[in-house]
Design an enzyme around this catalytic site. Structure first.
Site, short mmCIF file in Angstrom:
data_model
loop_
_atom_site.label_atom_id
_atom_site.label_comp_id
_atom_site.label_asym_id
_atom_site.label_seq_id
_atom_site.Cartn_x
_atom_site.Cartn_y
_atom_site.Cartn_z
CD GLU A 198 -2.50 1.41 2.66
OE1 GLU A 198 -2.88 2.55 3.00
OE2 GLU A 198 -2.70 0.38 3.33
NE ARG B 2 -0.95 8.58 5.21
CZ ARG B 2 -0.93 8.01 6.39
NH1 ARG B 2 -0.05 8.41 7.29
NH2 ARG B 2 -1.77 7.05 6.70
CB THR C 175 -4.09 8.18 2.54
OG1 THR C 175 -3.14 7.40 3.24
CG2 THR C 175 -4.55 9.32 3.46
CE LYS D 281 -6.20 1.98 7.17
NZ LYS D 281 -5.51 2.88 6.24
#
Length: 212
Positions: free
Chosen positions: A45, A49, A73, A133
């Site tokens: 993953e 960011r 994200t 998650k």
């Protein structure tokens, strides 16, 4: 949704630990992904960011053999579209909004949406999601909290992420409702900065040897 759930499960079942990465440049991101795959961690993953994140997803998807790269994200439909265009095999979000769920429903790529409460889990179950998650795992109550959800919310599987390390990973992996954990400890900033890819492969091998 069933087909997408199976697709997501096939990726998450590759290993007990999914590396959660923050990458600052594409070149080191590709080398990092190769080191992780060499250690047995194929599902990776890359979090959105940093400015380099999307290009790194694209590069890893194209250049790293054996990697199953996902974008993390992801917060909205625009980011979803960009992640899919870059070649993401799966998408991870810290929570869920209707806008994001609508974007995901129109795509063949599976979403791993985040949830931290029983109500959030129930809402996502109503949308057809069986694999979630659990985030932020340690801050939201840790393994004990997740264990408490296993009976009333039976049939839901989790990938806990947030505050997980080699030290406490087995606390989660031993739970019946945990399929894998997400962690950043397999790619320490100092090893990435030093270009110590052998050291990262060693950490990845240790993580891959944990029992899911």
């Amino acid at each position: 949704m069933g087909e997408k759930t199976e697709k997501l499960l096939s990726i998450l079942k590759l290993q007990p630990v999914v590396p959660v990465l923050i990458v600052d440049d594409v070149k080191s991101g590709v080398l990092l992904a190769r080191a992780l795959v060499a250690g047995g961690l194929k599902a990776i993953e890359i979090t959105m960011r940093t400015p380099a994140a999307l290009d790194t997803v694209r590069a890893v998807a194209q250049e790293v053999e054996g990697a199953e790269v996902g974008a993390g994200t992801i917060l909205d439909a625009k980011q979803w579209d960009a992640a899919i265009a870059a070649g993401s095999k799966f998408v991870v979000s810290p929570g869920a909004t209707q806008e994001l769920l609508d974007a995901a429903s129109a795509s063949p790529v599976p979403l791993l949406p985040g949830a931290a409460t029983a109500s959030e889990v129930m809402a996502l179950r109503e949308e057809g999601y069986k694999v979630l998650k659990f985030f932020p795992a340690e801050q939201a109550g840790g393994a004990a909290y997740l264990k408490a959800l296993s009976s009333p919310l039976a049939g839901t599987l989790f990938c806990p992420t947030g505050g997980i390390s080699l030290k406490n990973a087995n606390d989660y992996l031993s739970l019946p409702n945990v399929i894998c954990v997400g962690g950043s400890w397999v790619a320490p900033k100092e090893l990435v900065a030093a270009g110590d890819w052998g050291g990262i492969t060693k950490l990845a091998s240790e993580a891959a040897a944990l029992k899911a």
